[in-house]
Design a protein around this motif. Structure first.
Motif, PDB file in Angstrom:
ATOM      1  N   UNK A  29     -90.532 -26.798 -56.250  1.00  0.00           N
ATOM      2  CA  UNK A  29     -89.853 -28.043 -56.603  1.00  0.00           C
ATOM      3  C   UNK A  29     -90.428 -29.174 -55.773  1.00  0.00           C
ATOM      4  N   UNK A  30     -90.396 -30.370 -56.317  1.00  0.00           N
ATOM      5  CA  UNK A  30     -90.880 -31.539 -55.602  1.00  0.00           C
ATOM      6  C   UNK A  30     -89.795 -32.152 -54.737  1.00  0.00           C
ATOM      7  N   UNK A  31     -90.221 -32.860 -53.712  1.00  0.00           N
ATOM      8  CA  UNK A  31     -89.271 -33.531 -52.825  1.00  0.00           C
ATOM      9  C   UNK A  31     -88.479 -34.574 -53.606  1.00  0.00           C
ATOM     10  N   UNK A  32     -87.192 -34.631 -53.330  1.00  0.00           N
ATOM     11  CA  UNK A  32     -86.305 -35.534 -54.046  1.00  0.00           C
ATOM     12  C   UNK A  32     -85.680 -34.926 -55.278  1.00  0.00           C
ATOM     13  N   UNK A  33     -86.055 -33.711 -55.634  1.00  0.00           N
ATOM     14  CA  UNK A  33     -85.487 -33.044 -56.806  1.00  0.00           C
ATOM     15  C   UNK A  33     -84.406 -32.059 -56.413  1.00  0.00           C
ATOM     16  N   UNK A  34     -84.201 -31.081 -57.265  1.00  0.00           N
ATOM     17  CA  UNK A  34     -83.206 -30.045 -57.016  1.00  0.00           C
ATOM     18  C   UNK A  34     -83.703 -28.742 -57.606  1.00  0.00           C
ATOM     19  N   UNK A  35     -83.185 -27.651 -57.094  1.00  0.00           N
ATOM     20  CA  UNK A  35     -83.573 -26.323 -57.548  1.00  0.00           C
ATOM     21  C   UNK A  35     -82.307 -25.506 -57.784  1.00  0.00           C
ATOM     22  N   UNK A  36     -82.324 -24.706 -58.829  1.00  0.00           N
ATOM     23  CA  UNK A  36     -81.202 -23.827 -59.149  1.00  0.00           C
ATOM     24  C   UNK A  36     -81.456 -22.464 -58.518  1.00  0.00           C
ATOM     25  N   UNK A  37     -80.548 -22.024 -57.672  1.00  0.00           N
ATOM     26  CA  UNK A  37     -80.654 -20.731 -56.997  1.00  0.00           C
ATOM     27  C   UNK A  37     -79.764 -19.735 -57.735  1.00  0.00           C
ATOM     28  N   UNK A  38     -80.380 -18.646 -58.206  1.00  0.00           N
ATOM     29  CA  UNK A  38     -79.651 -17.594 -58.912  1.00  0.00           C
ATOM     30  C   UNK A  38     -79.612 -16.346 -58.038  1.00  0.00           C
ATOM     31  N   UNK A  39     -78.415 -15.797 -57.869  1.00  0.00           N
ATOM     32  CA  UNK A  39     -78.204 -14.595 -57.058  1.00  0.00           C
ATOM     33  C   UNK A  39     -77.652 -13.479 -57.941  1.00  0.00           C
ATOM     34  N   UNK A  40     -78.192 -12.309 -57.759  1.00  0.00           N
ATOM     35  CA  UNK A  40     -77.705 -11.103 -58.450  1.00  0.00           C
ATOM     36  C   UNK A  40     -77.277 -10.103 -57.385  1.00  0.00           C
TER      37      UNK A  40
END
Length: 434
Positions: free
Chosen positions: A55-66
């Protein structure tokens, strides 16, 4: 336990056996709760995924946990919290849904629960996300044990990329790749076909007759043309400083970022992505190495190519560590201009463009650029505001085109003006810098 201890002292002092029983119960219940949790330790397996993976700086990332239960009994009544770097602002503690006992015969079932949350990425770097913390308490809430599940996983946050004007970059478009696929159908075809000169073309291919007719530099097009190459040099050591405000690496809590250094990284990322998108092969080198002149000109392989080179370039820049305050400074070795000039003369026909990003370079690094100047064309230096006036004057004396950049928003205009002026100077036969 405090109440039980007070009652125990009171029972001994006044010889009250009834109160002694209450004191014993008060002391035993928390200990029994701890023993209950110790025997009921969860056995969980964890899988963590990022969307997008980079991901680029200033963005967001979705973290998925199983989360999967590996125990033969059900597990519920717990809380979860994913540990991460404080700069990412991870979410707080939440209730973990109940999971059934392990089902070995089925790939998915009641023994698996899926969680997700979103992380903001305010700055570039490589951050550890995880492990997962599971908090388990007894039914009466007298004891709590935090269990660690899984291992950390790296999240790569690339620097911000400022879009640049596409017109200057078209001078070295993917025409080299296209021409490499074309074959002439007539072996005796006219060899006087000429096209406009592009930076990276060897001077031995200049078509002087066509240049005189057209009034601009033209080259013969009978040979196959490879992808043009550009050198991108970045000031990574800030050798001109007596101290650095950075206390440590990105992973250290409370570390302060150096705005000037981060500006240099963003400029290098923007230039590299723009050049790769227009068919260049980009070679990224540190400008602080005293041997960078000889080593870089003599090298043939390496660098980033499109497609796919943008991701590699941005990831390498994301992993770039800022200079540390406690880093020991070695005495820089002086550059031998005569040796560098001999190397340049052996490769006079292979001059390539050179773009330099300077934050606060050491004198030895500036001298290496001075020695490098005869072997590159055009030679453009993007200098941050933190660089001294002496650095700018020394580069201008060596025929470098120096452009001041104070903020990332100033880069598009600086890029267009610098590249256009260097191109016009090359057409007129003058120097590539002013």
């Amino acid at each position: 336990m405090a109440i039980g201890g007070a009652l125990f002292v009171l029972a001994l002092w006044f010889d009250l056996r009834d109160i002694m029983l209450l004191a014993s119960v008060g002391l035993a219940m928390p200990l029994a709760a701890l023993g209950f949790l110790a025997l009921r330790a969860p056995r969980l397996a964890l899988t963590r995924m990022f969307e997008p993976p980079i991901v680029g700086a200033g963005g967001s990332v979705l973290v998925r946990l199983r989360v999967q239960n590996r125990s033969r009994r059900a597990f519920d009544g717990a809380h979860w919290r994913d540990l991460a770097h404080p700069a990412l602002h991870p979410p707080g503690e939440a209730v973990l849904p109940a999971v059934g006992r392990h089902e070995g015969m089925l790939p998915t079932g009641d023994d698996t629960v899926r969680l997700e949350y979103r992380l903001r990425t305010p700055r570039r770097g490589v951050f550890d996300v995880g492990p997962l913390s599971i908090a388990v308490s007894d039914p009466f809430g007298l004891a709590r044990i935090d269990r660690i599940v899984g291992t950390p996983r790296e999240l790569v946050v690339t620097p911000r990329v400022t879009p640049l004007d596409t017109e200057p970059g078209v001078v070295a478009s993917v025409d080299g790749t296209v021409n490499a696929l074309q074959k002439r159908t007539h072996p005796n075809s006219d060899e006087l076909i000429a096209r406009e000169y592009r930076y990276g073309d060897p001077m031995r291919r200049v078509h002087w007759a066509a240049t005189a007719r057209r009034g601009e530099l033209m080259v013969r097009d009978e040979e196959q043309r490879g992808d043009p190459e550009v050198r991108l040099l970045l000031d990574t050591a800030l050798g001109g400083r007596s101290h650095h405000p950075v206390a440590g690496g990105h992973e250290r809590v409370g570390a302060t970022l150096d705005p000037a250094f981060e500006l240099g990284v963003e400029i290098a990322a923007s230039l590299g992505v723009h050049l790769l998108a227009h068919g260049f092969r980009v070679r990224l080198d540190p400008v602080d190495d005293p041997d960078v002149t000889t080593r870089a000109i003599a090298a043939e392989a390496g660098g980033y190519r499109s497609p796919g080179g943008e991701a590699g370039l941005l990831e390498d820049l994301a992993r770039l560590e800022p200079p540390r305050r406690d880093a020991r400074r070695e005495h820089p070795r002086q550059v031998d201009p005569a040796a560098a000039a001999r190397v340049v003369r052996t490769r006079r026909d292979a001059r390539m463009p050179a773009l330099v990003v300077l934050v606060e370079p050491a004198p030895a690094a500036v001298e290496s650029l001075v020695a490098l100047r005869p072997g590159v064309e055009p030679a453009i230096a993007f200098v941050a505001e933190s660089a001294s006036t002496a650095v700018v004057e020394r580069l201008e004396e060596a025929d470098w085109r120096v452009v001041r950049v104070r903020r990332p928003v100033d880069l598009p205009a600086a890029w267009s003006d610098a590249w256009r002026s260097a191109r016009e100077a090359a057409r007129s036969g003058g120097p590539g810098a002013s």
